[in-house]
Every structure is written in C-alpha cells, then in structure tokens.
Design an enzyme around this catalytic site. Sequence first.
Site, mmCIF file in Angstrom:
data_model
loop_
_atom_site.group_PDB
_atom_site.id
_atom_site.type_symbol
_atom_site.label_atom_id
_atom_site.label_comp_id
_atom_site.label_asym_id
_atom_site.label_seq_id
_atom_site.Cartn_x
_atom_site.Cartn_y
_atom_site.Cartn_z
ATOM 1 N N ASN A 215 0.698 -1.199 0.032
ATOM 2 C CA ASN A 215 0.209 0.093 -0.135
ATOM 3 C C ASN A 215 0.792 1.174 -0.125
ATOM 4 O O ASN A 215 1.622 1.522 0.686
ATOM 5 C CB ASN A 215 -0.999 0.110 1.236
ATOM 6 C CG ASN A 215 -1.870 1.211 1.358
ATOM 7 O OD1 ASN A 215 -2.656 1.183 0.381
ATOM 8 N ND2 ASN A 215 -1.438 2.203 2.320
ATOM 9 N N GLU A 216 0.597 2.185 -0.981
ATOM 10 C CA GLU A 216 1.275 3.357 -0.976
ATOM 11 C C GLU A 216 2.756 3.223 -0.688
ATOM 12 O O GLU A 216 3.291 3.786 0.065
ATOM 13 C CB GLU A 216 0.598 4.546 0.098
ATOM 14 C CG GLU A 216 -0.673 4.520 -0.222
ATOM 15 C CD GLU A 216 -1.340 5.676 0.312
ATOM 16 O OE1 GLU A 216 -0.984 6.125 1.396
ATOM 17 O OE2 GLU A 216 -2.469 6.440 -0.132
HETATM 18 C C1 GCO Z 1 -3.026 6.269 3.350
HETATM 19 C C2 GCO Z 1 -3.476 4.717 3.807
HETATM 20 C C3 GCO Z 1 -4.704 4.689 4.695
HETATM 21 C C4 GCO Z 1 -5.410 6.085 5.238
HETATM 22 C C5 GCO Z 1 -6.028 6.792 4.396
HETATM 23 C C6 GCO Z 1 -6.472 8.117 4.980
HETATM 24 O O1 GCO Z 1 -3.300 6.453 2.385
HETATM 25 O O2 GCO Z 1 -2.497 6.792 4.395
HETATM 26 O O3 GCO Z 1 -3.722 3.814 2.781
HETATM 27 O O4 GCO Z 1 -4.216 4.313 5.570
HETATM 28 O O5 GCO Z 1 -5.900 5.751 6.374
HETATM 29 O O6 GCO Z 1 -5.336 7.239 3.226
HETATM 30 O O7 GCO Z 1 -5.661 8.963 5.096
#
Ligand code: GCO
Length: 415
Positions: free
Chosen positions: A159-160
């Site tokens: 993720n990200e």
């Molecule tokens: C991120 C994540 C999430 C966050 C969401 C809201 O983007 O940081 O994938 O864990 O909670 O984006 O900020």
Amino acid sequence: MAERFNFPDGFAWGTATAAHQVEGNNVNSDYWVIEHTPRTPFIEPSGDACDQYHRYAEDIAMLAQLGFNTYRFSIEWARIEPEEGHFSRAELDHYRRVLAACHEHRIAPMVTFHHFTSPRWVAGDGGWDDRKTADRFARYCEHAAKYLGDLIASACTINEANLGAYQYLIGMTRERIDPARSRWFSEAARRIGADPNRFAPYLMCDHMKARDTMLEAHRLAAPAIKSCGHRFPVGITLALSDFQAAPGGAARLKKIRTECQDIFFEVARGDDFVGVQTYTRDRIGPDGALPPEPGVEKTMMGYEFWPEALEGTIRRASTIAQVPVIVTENGIAAADDSRRVEYVRRALNGVARCIKDGIPLHGYIYWSMLDNYEWNSGYRPTFGLAAVDFKTLGRTIRPSARWLGEIARANAIEI
Ligand code: GCO
C-alpha cells in the site's frame, strides 16, 4: 439535464480498510511499539481499533447489504510471521475465515499484503532502509499466498509504496528521524531490543532508501504471490496527489513527479493493474507544496476539498503505467456526512469522464468502510461510511453509505 452513466459490467465497487487501523491489538507490529512509547507523536494508541479481528463477519455482511461487491483489506505480516521464519497457521486460518466470509456474501476480496505496519523483528533489523527487507517481504508473500490464494480475488503487494518519498519530496517530512536527537524514537527501538540506527519502520526511515526497498519488494513480491498458482490480478497501490504547479514551481513539480510517481508507474507496467489512491491536490511552489489557499474548504485532515484530483491522477497513472487502473482508495474525513456525498459525487463524475474517454478503469473503492485509526491523528478524522462508537464498538451506517451502496447496486450514476 442529468444523464445516466452506466459503469462497465463487472466494475468493482468497494470499501477499503487496513489491518492495523481496524483489527485492534496488533501488538507484534512496529507501530504498536511507537504508539506506546512516551512522547510519541501519535496522539493516541490504536488499542482495540474497530475490533474487526472479531467483527469481520458483521462488517462484511453490512457491505453486501449496502450493495457493494468488493472489500479491500490487508493481512498483517506481524501476525502471520511474528518471528523470522515462523509462520502462524492459526493467523493464516483467521484470514481464511475472513476471505470465506467475503465469498459467502458475494464480495470479492482484494488483499493487500503490506499496509504500513511490519513485524517488530523486521523494523528492528534495518526495516525499510535495508534491501534485505525486500527478500523477507517476498518470502512472507509467497507463504501467505500459497495458503490463502484459492480465496483471493485480487492482490495489492504494498500500500502506497511511494508515500514516504512523496511526503519527503513535497517538504512535509525530514529525510530521516535522527535517533540521536529524538528520544522517543530511540526509546521505541530500545523497547524491542534494536539499535536505534537500525530501527526503520515504514514512513519513519530514510524515505528515499525506503522507496528503493519498496520498489524492489514489489518487484519480488508480485511473482512470489503469483507462484501460488491461482490466477488473480496483482498490482501495487500508490499515494497520488494531483500535483499542480504554482508560480515558480515547475522545476520542483517535475522532480517530484519523476521521483515519487513516474518511477512507480514504470514498475507497474509489468503488473495487472495500478492502484490509484487520491485525496486532494498539492500546489507546488519552488520549495515544495504550498498550504491550501486561505478561505478554501478543508477536510478534517486539513487537505483542500478537491475531489477533481482523482480524475487527474487516474489519467496520469493510465498514460504512464499503461495498465488498467483501479481506484483502490478515495475518500474524505468529514464531520458533515453530506460533504462526503458531495465529494464522492464529484470524484465519480471524474471517474465517468475517464471511462468515457476509453481509460480502462476497473473499480472504485472508498476509504473507508469504517471510522478507524488514522495513524498519528488517532481516532479524530472520520472517513467511515459507517461510524464507530469506540466505547461500545457498535457501528452506525451513515446516509452516504446507503447513497453510495445504491450507486454500486445500480452500477450507474446520474451525471
Ligand atoms: C493512506 C492509507 C490509509 C489512510 C487513508 C486516509 O493513504 O495513508 O492507505 O491508511 O488511512 O489514506 O488518510
């Protein structure tokens, strides 16, 4: 005059969560230690979170009843591999039950293998600063996919993976926390028996080194996941702000785009899809991101209310990655639920414009299913389609959930 827009058949309509933010008691993770260290920048610890570890069945049933067909959630490395090379059959069985609950409700499970948190032993032994974490991550992915793969509908490796680099390049964070100057950070490392200079949780490490470890981890993890032999799409998800140049900002904008977006899009070319996660735009001046202009509407996160950012990032991701796009996160922390409806309505109009232009866009996943633990901001920002009472852990469906669920059921919107 309003026109009805039909989304393509099989379009994924879902919501997203992350293990650490909803399950509760993720005690073997690096973030748990940080949250509990005195003088931590986290305003409160995650604690029981939404107790989804025990309440997943009702949450998944709720999604199905609302009209959604997809649930994106993460499995937790810190639970599955609590010590190096020791894989927990019991925790893998837990995730098999979560996946089975999705199938029981005709919800396609989209599984993220890493959503920010790592086992303590990983973070304490070089963490995301260290190239060997990529190998360790791929080994965990291979093991988990072998055990769970028959029930997975699609997978996100990380993720990200670009978030640390993005925050650093726009000037939001320092290059690395200096353990010599940061008592809480050294204390957190000490608590897990790690050398503070080797303690490197994601987003609290050397961001550019971590970027390269993340890129390598993805390159290794995607085939490791596929080696399970079950055929499902695999991709990476990226934190994508819509960058716009403010006066004098063109050169900086180009550097930021190249180093924290394009390098990832290029890697995604070998994947089945790229996951776009967008919340707002950033106006870039000569020294980095500028704050929202005075007077503009802001979300509970302090971001500019700018739902059109999604369209811009989908277009860029598609052009450069040249693979199908899934919106794996888009959403808003709002105290007033009607602003959530307005935000998503405008974002979906952008999604529809992209599809009309022939962009292969396969789904829209709202962040988040529930109000949950927003990392260092604790429980204050409310992103959920359902509210959570953190005393009783009861869920209350918000009007926006019913509104978006109806769009999902109809697979169409009025634009
Ligand atoms: C991120 C994540 C999430 C966050 C969401 C809201 O983007 O940081 O994938 O864990 O909670 O984006 O900020």
